[in-house]
Scaffold this motif. Structure first.
Motif, mmCIF file in Angstrom:
data_model
loop_
_atom_site.group_PDB
_atom_site.id
_atom_site.type_symbol
_atom_site.label_atom_id
_atom_site.label_comp_id
_atom_site.label_asym_id
_atom_site.label_seq_id
_atom_site.Cartn_x
_atom_site.Cartn_y
_atom_site.Cartn_z
ATOM 1 N N MET A 1 55.588 8.968 -13.475
ATOM 2 C CA MET A 1 54.626 8.614 -14.506
ATOM 3 C C MET A 1 55.186 7.491 -15.378
ATOM 4 O O MET A 1 56.376 7.480 -15.693
ATOM 5 N N ASP A 59 51.261 6.878 -12.098
ATOM 6 C CA ASP A 59 50.061 6.905 -12.921
ATOM 7 C C ASP A 59 50.490 7.052 -14.369
ATOM 8 O O ASP A 59 51.681 6.978 -14.676
ATOM 9 N N LYS A 67 50.115 8.913 -18.453
ATOM 10 C CA LYS A 67 50.034 10.235 -19.071
ATOM 11 C C LYS A 67 48.577 10.642 -19.306
ATOM 12 O O LYS A 67 47.692 9.791 -19.475
ATOM 13 N N ASP A 68 48.339 11.946 -19.311
ATOM 14 C CA ASP A 68 47.011 12.473 -19.608
ATOM 15 C C ASP A 68 46.534 11.924 -20.956
ATOM 16 O O ASP A 68 47.326 11.743 -21.886
ATOM 17 N N ARG A 87 43.607 6.562 -14.282
ATOM 18 C CA ARG A 87 43.196 7.910 -14.651
ATOM 19 C C ARG A 87 41.793 8.207 -14.120
ATOM 20 O O ARG A 87 40.966 7.311 -13.975
ATOM 21 N N ASN A 110 38.896 14.641 -15.544
ATOM 22 C CA ASN A 110 39.043 16.003 -15.055
ATOM 23 C C ASN A 110 38.230 16.909 -15.981
ATOM 24 O O ASN A 110 38.647 17.194 -17.100
ATOM 25 N N MET A 139 43.164 11.835 -16.431
ATOM 26 C CA MET A 139 44.503 12.070 -15.891
ATOM 27 C C MET A 139 44.585 11.560 -14.455
ATOM 28 O O MET A 139 43.572 11.247 -13.824
ATOM 29 N N GLY A 140 45.815 11.477 -13.924
ATOM 30 C CA GLY A 140 46.007 11.145 -12.525
ATOM 31 C C GLY A 140 45.520 12.295 -11.655
ATOM 32 O O GLY A 140 45.901 13.447 -11.871
ATOM 33 N N GLU A 147 45.100 15.209 -9.439
ATOM 34 C CA GLU A 147 46.019 16.184 -8.845
ATOM 35 C C GLU A 147 47.497 15.871 -9.130
ATOM 36 O O GLU A 147 48.388 16.337 -8.413
ATOM 37 N N ARG A 148 47.735 15.034 -10.119
ATOM 38 C CA ARG A 148 49.093 14.716 -10.547
ATOM 39 C C ARG A 148 50.007 14.351 -9.353
ATOM 40 O O ARG A 148 49.671 13.488 -8.556
ATOM 41 N N LYS A 149 51.184 14.989 -9.259
ATOM 42 C CA LYS A 149 52.161 14.621 -8.218
ATOM 43 C C LYS A 149 51.597 14.825 -6.824
ATOM 44 O O LYS A 149 51.705 13.958 -5.948
ATOM 45 N N LYS A 192 49.153 12.100 -5.880
ATOM 46 C CA LYS A 192 49.765 10.808 -5.535
ATOM 47 C C LYS A 192 50.209 10.799 -4.068
ATOM 48 O O LYS A 192 50.033 9.816 -3.356
#
Length: 221
Positions: free
Chosen positions: A70, A103, A105-106, A148, A151, A158-159, A161-163, A166
């Motif tokens: 991130m 990506d 930060k939320d 982003r 959600n 946010m990105g 599904e996060r990690k 990616k």
């Protein structure tokens, strides 16, 4: 009197509780150390069979090392770029590439102040690394940056599904998907030829020639 005695007892109870916290913390670390030591003593290692790639990874086993992470502040971006360079210097190979999957930060809105600057620093840093080591190969380093998305469940931008997201979208990109990343630095014509992906956490190092050893093990299966 009784009140004074109760007050002293209450104070001692608080002190004992405060002392118990670091004691439990130390005991937990000691327990983990003992378990790890017992594992090395009681469990015999079983080396994986692997191909001999001491002369380099063959083109048909082209591999990319990716760090899903991130962009949080300029210092963090610098740290990410330094880590990418160190992994490369310890694992130089004509068919090994290094990438940041990033990506932001939320946030409560899609674009926040400072976003553009962080992405610019990441782009320039990766471009600088490619220029610095172009004598070895023009495109050893890559950046894949996502915007982003909204959600609804979290109520945040946010990105996706996060990690995990990616990595899923990067695998889709390798398979020919388009528009998964808003910013890409590096020669994308190489991507269809990437056979293996080694995923590292932000603070995980890649010891000297360990990538070659891992690829050799994967190629043997």
């Amino acid at each position: 009197g009784p009140n004074a005695t109760e007050g002293v007892s209450y104070t001692l109870a608080i002190l004992l509780c405060l002392l118990a916290i670091p004691a439990l913390h130390c005991a937990a670390h000691l327990g983990i150390g003992v378990v790890n030591w017992l594992a090395t003593v009681l469990v015999q290692p079983r080396p994986l069979p692997r191909m001999d790639f001491r002369d380099g990874i063959p083109p048909q086993h082209r591999t990319m090392v990716v760090v899903p992470t991130m962009l949080s502040n300029p210092e963090a971006v610098e740290y990410l770029l330094e880590g990418l360079e160190l992994r490369y210097l310890a694992n130089r190979d004509n068919n090994l590439y290094f990438a940041l999957l990033t990506d932001l930060k939320d946030a409560t809105q899609e674009v926040m102040p400072g976003d553009e600057e962080l992405v610019r620093l990441a782009r320039q840093g990766v471009e600088h690394l490619n220029q610095k080591y172009e004598g070895h190969r023009p495109d050893s380093f890559y950046l894949f940056h996502r915007p982003r998305r909204w959600n609804a469940q979290e109520g945040l931008w946010m990105g996706f599904e996060r990690k995990r997201g990616k990595l899923v979208e990067f695998n889709a990109l390798l398979r020919g998907a388009k528009d998964r990343f808003a910013q890409i630095v590096g020669d994308t014509t190489v991507l269809p030829e990437v056979r293996y992906v080694i995923t590292l956490d932000t603070d995980t190092q890649l010891p000297r020639d360990s990538a070659r050893e891992m690829v050799g093990a994967m190629a043997h299966t």
